[in-house]
Write a protein that holds these residues in place. Sequence first.
Motif, mmCIF file in Angstrom:
data_model
loop_
_atom_site.group_PDB
_atom_site.id
_atom_site.type_symbol
_atom_site.label_atom_id
_atom_site.label_comp_id
_atom_site.label_asym_id
_atom_site.label_seq_id
_atom_site.Cartn_x
_atom_site.Cartn_y
_atom_site.Cartn_z
ATOM 1 N N MET A 196 9.586 -17.153 -26.478
ATOM 2 C CA MET A 196 10.655 -18.294 -26.935
ATOM 3 C C MET A 196 9.645 -19.010 -28.053
ATOM 4 O O MET A 196 8.529 -19.102 -27.972
ATOM 5 N N GLY A 197 10.509 -19.448 -29.169
ATOM 6 C CA GLY A 197 10.005 -19.843 -30.159
ATOM 7 C C GLY A 197 9.720 -18.930 -31.495
ATOM 8 O O GLY A 197 9.237 -17.975 -31.281
ATOM 9 N N MET A 198 10.502 -19.435 -32.483
ATOM 10 C CA MET A 198 10.281 -18.750 -33.958
ATOM 11 C C MET A 198 9.589 -19.671 -34.942
ATOM 12 O O MET A 198 8.985 -20.897 -34.418
ATOM 13 N N SER A 199 9.626 -19.344 -36.264
ATOM 14 C CA SER A 199 8.943 -20.101 -37.346
ATOM 15 C C SER A 199 9.313 -21.569 -37.312
ATOM 16 O O SER A 199 8.273 -22.095 -37.254
ATOM 17 N N HIS A 200 10.423 -21.845 -37.005
ATOM 18 C CA HIS A 200 11.033 -23.283 -37.294
ATOM 19 C C HIS A 200 10.670 -23.961 -35.915
ATOM 20 O O HIS A 200 10.819 -25.233 -35.844
ATOM 21 N N ASP A 201 10.521 -23.259 -34.621
ATOM 22 C CA ASP A 201 10.787 -24.001 -33.482
ATOM 23 C C ASP A 201 9.431 -23.671 -32.438
ATOM 24 O O ASP A 201 9.497 -24.192 -31.424
ATOM 25 N N TYR A 202 8.430 -22.811 -33.009
ATOM 26 C CA TYR A 202 7.489 -22.346 -31.748
ATOM 27 C C TYR A 202 6.561 -23.456 -31.459
ATOM 28 O O TYR A 202 6.406 -23.656 -30.101
ATOM 29 N N PRO A 203 6.497 -24.732 -32.229
ATOM 30 C CA PRO A 203 5.766 -25.822 -31.447
ATOM 31 C C PRO A 203 6.421 -26.222 -30.257
ATOM 32 O O PRO A 203 5.590 -26.919 -29.245
ATOM 33 N N LEU A 204 7.882 -26.455 -30.501
ATOM 34 C CA LEU A 204 8.468 -26.977 -29.165
ATOM 35 C C LEU A 204 8.473 -26.016 -27.967
ATOM 36 O O LEU A 204 8.223 -26.196 -27.043
ATOM 37 N N ALA A 205 8.515 -24.569 -28.471
ATOM 38 C CA ALA A 205 8.250 -23.688 -27.258
ATOM 39 C C ALA A 205 6.913 -23.705 -26.646
ATOM 40 O O ALA A 205 6.882 -23.798 -25.299
ATOM 41 N N VAL A 206 5.857 -23.836 -27.442
ATOM 42 C CA VAL A 206 4.573 -24.060 -26.793
ATOM 43 C C VAL A 206 4.474 -25.196 -26.027
ATOM 44 O O VAL A 206 4.113 -25.280 -24.897
ATOM 45 N N LEU A 248 0.733 -14.192 -29.783
ATOM 46 C CA LEU A 248 1.417 -14.197 -31.036
ATOM 47 C C LEU A 248 2.090 -13.081 -31.419
ATOM 48 O O LEU A 248 1.312 -11.910 -31.417
ATOM 49 N N VAL A 249 3.504 -12.772 -31.425
ATOM 50 C CA VAL A 249 4.232 -11.462 -31.683
ATOM 51 C C VAL A 249 4.508 -11.837 -33.256
ATOM 52 O O VAL A 249 5.301 -12.871 -33.671
ATOM 53 N N ALA A 250 4.020 -11.320 -34.047
ATOM 54 C CA ALA A 250 4.081 -11.343 -35.745
ATOM 55 C C ALA A 250 5.347 -10.349 -36.071
ATOM 56 O O ALA A 250 5.419 -9.358 -35.831
ATOM 57 N N VAL A 251 6.405 -10.895 -36.210
ATOM 58 C CA VAL A 251 7.704 -10.439 -36.533
ATOM 59 C C VAL A 251 7.617 -9.766 -38.209
ATOM 60 O O VAL A 251 8.037 -10.856 -38.781
ATOM 61 N N SER A 252 7.531 -8.736 -38.022
ATOM 62 C CA SER A 252 7.380 -8.053 -39.305
ATOM 63 C C SER A 252 8.535 -7.122 -39.847
ATOM 64 O O SER A 252 8.498 -6.647 -41.095
ATOM 65 N N LYS A 253 9.874 -7.545 -39.475
ATOM 66 C CA LYS A 253 10.941 -6.797 -39.697
ATOM 67 C C LYS A 253 11.329 -6.883 -41.072
ATOM 68 O O LYS A 253 11.171 -8.100 -41.582
ATOM 69 N N PHE A 254 11.665 -5.828 -41.938
ATOM 70 C CA PHE A 254 12.076 -6.097 -43.007
ATOM 71 C C PHE A 254 11.030 -6.356 -44.035
ATOM 72 O O PHE A 254 10.928 -6.446 -45.448
ATOM 73 N N ARG A 294 7.727 -15.732 -30.992
ATOM 74 C CA ARG A 294 7.969 -14.605 -32.119
ATOM 75 C C ARG A 294 7.997 -15.316 -33.370
ATOM 76 O O ARG A 294 9.082 -16.028 -33.660
ATOM 77 N N VAL A 295 7.266 -15.087 -34.303
ATOM 78 C CA VAL A 295 6.884 -15.946 -35.682
ATOM 79 C C VAL A 295 6.825 -14.799 -36.732
ATOM 80 O O VAL A 295 6.150 -13.857 -36.975
ATOM 81 N N GLY A 296 7.973 -14.986 -37.760
ATOM 82 C CA GLY A 296 7.907 -14.121 -38.730
ATOM 83 C C GLY A 296 7.788 -14.698 -40.173
ATOM 84 O O GLY A 296 6.790 -14.631 -40.640
ATOM 85 N N GLN A 315 -4.535 -9.514 -36.239
ATOM 86 C CA GLN A 315 -3.221 -9.336 -35.327
ATOM 87 C C GLN A 315 -2.980 -7.978 -35.128
ATOM 88 O O GLN A 315 -3.123 -6.877 -35.723
ATOM 89 N N ARG A 316 -2.667 -7.839 -33.731
ATOM 90 C CA ARG A 316 -2.432 -6.339 -33.177
ATOM 91 C C ARG A 316 -0.933 -6.291 -32.730
ATOM 92 O O ARG A 316 -0.305 -5.360 -32.229
ATOM 93 N N ILE A 317 -0.195 -7.613 -32.365
ATOM 94 C CA ILE A 317 1.038 -7.315 -31.852
ATOM 95 C C ILE A 317 2.162 -7.664 -32.810
ATOM 96 O O ILE A 317 2.205 -8.786 -33.716
ATOM 97 N N PHE A 318 2.959 -6.722 -33.190
ATOM 98 C CA PHE A 318 4.092 -6.971 -34.298
ATOM 99 C C PHE A 318 5.446 -6.704 -33.456
ATOM 100 O O PHE A 318 5.629 -5.897 -32.585
ATOM 101 N N GLY A 319 6.548 -7.381 -34.080
ATOM 102 C CA GLY A 319 7.799 -7.279 -33.619
ATOM 103 C C GLY A 319 8.833 -6.861 -34.667
ATOM 104 O O GLY A 319 8.679 -7.191 -35.661
ATOM 105 N N GLU A 320 9.528 -6.090 -33.958
ATOM 106 C CA GLU A 320 10.647 -5.347 -35.113
ATOM 107 C C GLU A 320 12.032 -5.323 -34.249
ATOM 108 O O GLU A 320 12.102 -5.504 -33.078
ATOM 109 N N SER A 321 12.973 -5.355 -35.150
ATOM 110 C CA SER A 321 14.431 -5.352 -34.598
ATOM 111 C C SER A 321 15.401 -4.316 -34.734
ATOM 112 O O SER A 321 16.575 -4.336 -34.456
ATOM 113 N N LYS A 322 14.761 -3.395 -35.661
ATOM 114 C CA LYS A 322 15.536 -2.076 -36.075
ATOM 115 C C LYS A 322 14.979 -1.003 -35.784
ATOM 116 O O LYS A 322 13.761 -0.568 -35.930
#
Length: 222
Positions: free
Chosen positions: A193-203, A20-26, A211-213, A40-47
Amino acid sequence: MDIQANIKAVLSELPEGVRLVAVSKFHPNEAIEAAYSAGQRIFGESKVQELTEKQLSLPKDIEWHFIGHLQTNKVKYIVPYIAMIHAVDSYRLLAEINRQAAKVNRVIPCLLEIHIAAEESKYGFTFDDCRAMLREGSWRELKNVSVCGVMGMATNTDNEEQVGKEFETLHRFFGELKNDYFLDDDRFKEISMGMSHDYPLAVKAGCTLVRVGSKIFGERNY
Ligand SMILES: *Cc1c(COP(=O)(O)O)cnc(C)c1O
């Protein structure tokens, strides 16, 4: 928001081998600290600027993943500490990461962003452009990056069949690249691949990183 409960809920849906990449941007440091306390130790940022500030003030054992579009002139700021760069979408960017990484004597894990959605996007390799880049071969000389897999974003739609198909397409493309270029390279193993709304499909389609924020931290206020 009960961030710790949200983290546990998402983790309970991930099979072994999916990280799990916990997307903590903003979201503020306090939100990241809450997730950190849940383990949790893996965090994702985009800026770059936001990430730089967070990295300076938060625990040093956090594994920071850069998931957004990265401009070549900003590579140098994150290269000293970044654990993975998810969205490499040009040879030029890969070469610049390599150049900056060499200066700090690091080898940076990178994923190739592939355009899999039906929507228009400025970002991501097409399948053919990615094949052409790898076939050309110069990337093999970049000793300070390691190409570890692929990353993609599905179309933003409620049509699960379509999203599932796009993820399966990326999984198949990973297999093709593995077979054609990385059979003897164990580092090439990630499908992000996979974000909040679609990660079960990615799994279901065989990802190794999601990458779930917002499902963890709540809605973002841009
Ligand atoms: C913001 C972002 C995410 C997380 O999105 P959520 O819908 O909040 O889970 C994942 N991947 C990328 C590339 C992003 O920019």
